[in-house]
Design a protein around this motif. Structure first.
Motif, PDB file in Angstrom:
ATOM      1  N   CYS A 199       0.844  -1.186   0.000  1.00  0.00           N
ATOM      2  CA  CYS A 199       0.000   0.000   0.000  1.00  0.00           C
ATOM      3  C   CYS A 199       0.883   1.240   0.000  1.00  0.00           C
ATOM      4  CB  CYS A 199      -0.898  -0.015   1.226  1.00  0.00           C
ATOM      5  SG  CYS A 199      -1.720   1.544   1.497  1.00  0.00           S
ATOM      6  N   GLY A 209       0.074   4.040   1.085  1.00  0.00           N
ATOM      7  CA  GLY A 209      -0.153   4.839   2.280  1.00  0.00           C
ATOM      8  C   GLY A 209       0.518   4.254   3.506  1.00  0.00           C
ATOM      9  N   CYS A 210       0.240   2.983   3.830  1.00  0.00           N
ATOM     10  CA  CYS A 210       0.722   2.416   5.085  1.00  0.00           C
ATOM     11  C   CYS A 210       1.777   1.334   4.871  1.00  0.00           C
ATOM     12  CB  CYS A 210      -0.450   1.852   5.888  1.00  0.00           C
ATOM     13  SG  CYS A 210      -1.271   0.475   5.071  1.00  0.00           S
ATOM     14  N   ARG A 220       1.417  -1.703   3.994  1.00  0.00           N
ATOM     15  CA  ARG A 220       0.946  -3.061   4.189  1.00  0.00           C
ATOM     16  C   ARG A 220       0.715  -3.740   2.839  1.00  0.00           C
ATOM     17  NH1 ARG A 220      -3.548  -2.884   8.447  1.00  0.00           N
ATOM     18  NH2 ARG A 220      -4.200  -1.386   6.892  1.00  0.00           N
ATOM     19  N   CYS A 255      -4.552   0.475   0.106  1.00  0.00           N
ATOM     20  CA  CYS A 255      -5.356  -0.603   0.675  1.00  0.00           C
ATOM     21  C   CYS A 255      -6.713  -0.027   1.091  1.00  0.00           C
ATOM     22  CB  CYS A 255      -4.626  -1.238   1.850  1.00  0.00           C
ATOM     23  SG  CYS A 255      -4.618  -0.218   3.332  1.00  0.00           S
ATOM     24  N   CYS A 265      -6.713   2.552   3.859  1.00  0.00           N
ATOM     25  CA  CYS A 265      -6.153   3.856   3.507  1.00  0.00           C
ATOM     26  C   CYS A 265      -7.097   4.624   2.591  1.00  0.00           C
ATOM     27  CB  CYS A 265      -4.787   3.692   2.848  1.00  0.00           C
ATOM     28  SG  CYS A 265      -3.508   3.261   4.047  1.00  0.00           S
TER      29      CYS A 265
HETATM   30 ZN   LIG Z   1      -2.790   1.216   3.538  1.00  0.00          ZN
END
Ligand SMILES: [Zn+2]
Ligand SMILES: [Zn+2]
Length: 137
Positions: A8, A10-11, A13, A24, A27
């Motif tokens: 992802c 953003g995070c 993961r 994801c 996010c």
């Molecule tokens: Zn994420």
């Protein structure tokens, strides 16, 4: 293989990629919430610059610019050099084109409707299309 597992954006993961892009589901949801927060902030703080919006809402400048390009939010003042009409270069507040060029493009896309030919009964569908565009804003 139909799906790919990616990180992802953003995070970080791992998740299986959807057509939603590179975030994801969590996010994507968080980003939507941010978006409403930012939109609210802009409404209450007319004239705020992208930097201010970014700082006050903890959203990256890039993300804000993306929303502006997507025409989801609009700046009060068209001063950011990043936002110029892609056709004629005039400064704009949001989206990719100035009002003038947008109109010109609509003209080209649905010339019949814009030129208004009252004798033709075919206008209904195109008229709807035009109205939907306004509603999206
Ligand atoms: Zn994420
Ligand atoms: Zn233009």
């Amino acid at each position: 293989m139909d799906f790919r597992v990616i990180n992802c954006r953003g995070c970080g993961r791992l998740f299986s990629k959807t057509d939603k892009g590179r975030l994801c589901p969590e996010c994507v949801k968080a980003l939507e919430e941010k978006f409403f927060q930012v939109r609210e902030y802009i409404r209450e703080n007319k004239g705020a610059s992208i930097i201010e919006v970014s700082r006050e809402n903890e959203v990256s400048v890039e993300q804000i610019k993306e929303w502006i390009r997507e025409d989801r939010i609009e700046l009060d003042s068209a001063t950011d050099p990043d936002f110029c009409c892609m056709t004629c270069g005039v400064p704009i507040k949001s989206g990719k084109y100035c009002e003038y060029c947008k109109k010109k493009m609509v003209n080209q896309l649905s010339g019949v409707y814009v030129q208004k030919q009252p004798t033709q009964g075919e206008g209904g569908v195109q008229h709807n299309g035009e109205r939907m565009r306004f509603l999206q804003k």
